[in-house]
Design a protein around this motif. Structure first.
Motif, short mmCIF file in Angstrom:
data_model
loop_
_atom_site.label_atom_id
_atom_site.label_comp_id
_atom_site.label_asym_id
_atom_site.label_seq_id
_atom_site.Cartn_x
_atom_site.Cartn_y
_atom_site.Cartn_z
N LEU A 35 7.04 -0.69 10.18
CA LEU A 35 7.10 0.18 9.01
C LEU A 35 6.11 1.34 9.13
O LEU A 35 6.41 2.48 8.75
CB LEU A 35 6.82 -0.65 7.75
CG LEU A 35 7.09 -0.01 6.41
CD1 LEU A 35 8.54 0.44 6.29
CD2 LEU A 35 6.77 -0.99 5.30
N GLY A 39 7.18 5.21 9.17
CA GLY A 39 6.56 6.16 8.25
C GLY A 39 5.98 7.37 8.97
O GLY A 39 6.16 8.51 8.53
N THR A 105 -4.46 -1.83 -2.03
CA THR A 105 -3.48 -0.76 -1.80
C THR A 105 -3.92 0.52 -2.49
O THR A 105 -3.78 1.62 -1.93
CB THR A 105 -2.09 -1.21 -2.29
OG1 THR A 105 -1.71 -2.39 -1.59
CG2 THR A 105 -1.05 -0.12 -2.07
N VAL A 127 1.20 8.14 0.94
CA VAL A 127 2.52 7.54 0.69
C VAL A 127 2.80 6.43 1.70
O VAL A 127 3.30 5.35 1.33
CB VAL A 127 3.63 8.63 0.73
CG1 VAL A 127 5.01 8.01 0.77
CG2 VAL A 127 3.49 9.56 -0.46
N ILE A 128 2.48 6.64 2.96
CA ILE A 128 2.68 5.60 3.98
C ILE A 128 1.84 4.37 3.63
O ILE A 128 2.33 3.24 3.69
CB ILE A 128 2.34 6.14 5.39
CG1 ILE A 128 3.37 7.19 5.82
CG2 ILE A 128 2.31 4.99 6.41
CD1 ILE A 128 2.97 7.96 7.07
N VAL A 131 3.46 2.48 0.67
CA VAL A 131 4.64 1.71 1.09
C VAL A 131 4.21 0.48 1.88
O VAL A 131 4.73 -0.63 1.66
CB VAL A 131 5.61 2.59 1.89
CG1 VAL A 131 6.72 1.77 2.52
CG2 VAL A 131 6.20 3.68 1.00
N LEU A 134 2.55 -2.15 -0.59
CA LEU A 134 3.54 -2.82 -1.43
C LEU A 134 4.43 -3.76 -0.62
O LEU A 134 4.74 -4.87 -1.07
CB LEU A 134 4.39 -1.78 -2.17
CG LEU A 134 3.66 -0.92 -3.20
CD1 LEU A 134 4.58 0.12 -3.80
CD2 LEU A 134 3.04 -1.79 -4.28
N ALA A 135 4.82 -3.33 0.56
CA ALA A 135 5.69 -4.18 1.40
C ALA A 135 4.95 -5.44 1.84
O ALA A 135 5.50 -6.56 1.75
CB ALA A 135 6.16 -3.40 2.62
#
Length: 180
Positions: A35, A39, A105, A127-128, A131, A134-135
């Motif tokens: 991920l 990203g 986070t 933003v990366i 994400v 949260l993931a």
């Protein structure tokens, strides 16, 4: 009230299947690393934002892409370790894990915004990180839920085992004595 297996509530305690938890943790680490790479490829390749690489390094960037992916994998493994610790030591592990992951986070999102780089690089990195955080939190939390188990409590050595059905039928009924 007994459960499906006939255990009384005080006879069982919640636990966690460590093998399943850590197998899921390793899989989460692989997902997090991939991920992170995706990203960075999107930020650099589609939006042409210089994230973690100087201009002219190309879409893949330099060694920082690999480092970023490895750090994402390490964070996923740390999150798994945290969940394991919370599962064996706290009464509501998912709740504590959720709060800790939200705050970590949030730190990972705010930190790049304080750097002295181009605003587009700050936003893309934030933003990366959002994400990724949260993931990792969602996958580790759901995977830990599927690894939860119930363990029988060990009985005290001095406490005799409960009588079996055969022993109940062989015993004479208790007699009642009345004092007058």
């Amino acid at each position: 009230m007994a459960d499906y297996y006939g255990n009384q509530p005080q006879d069982v305690r919640p636990g966690i299947d460590a093998r399943r938890l850590w197998a899921g943790g390793v899989a989460t680490a692989v997902v997090a690393a991939l991920l992170a790479v995706v990203g960075l490829l999107i930020a650099r390749g589609i939006f042409e934002v210089e994230v973690l690489a100087p201009k002219g390094e190309g879409v893949w960037g330099n060694a920082s892409t690999t480092t970023y992916a490895l750090v994402a994998a390490a964070v996923a493994l740390l999150a798994t370790g945290l969940m394991h610790l919370l599962s064996v030591a706290t009464p509501a592990p998912s709740q504590f894990f959720g709060w800790i992951m939200v705050l970590v986070t949030l730190i990972a999102v705010v930190l790049p915004l304080t750097l002295t780089v181009a605003p587009s690089a700050k936003i893309a990195t934030a933003v990366i990180n959002l994400v990724l955080g949260l993931a990792i939190a969602a996958v580790v939390n759901s995977m830990a839920a599927s690894a939860r188990t119930l363990h029988r409590r060990r009985s005290q050595k001095n406490t005799p085992p409960p009588p079996t059905q055969q022993q109940w039928t062989q015993q004479e009924p208790p007699t009642r004595y009345y004092d007058r």
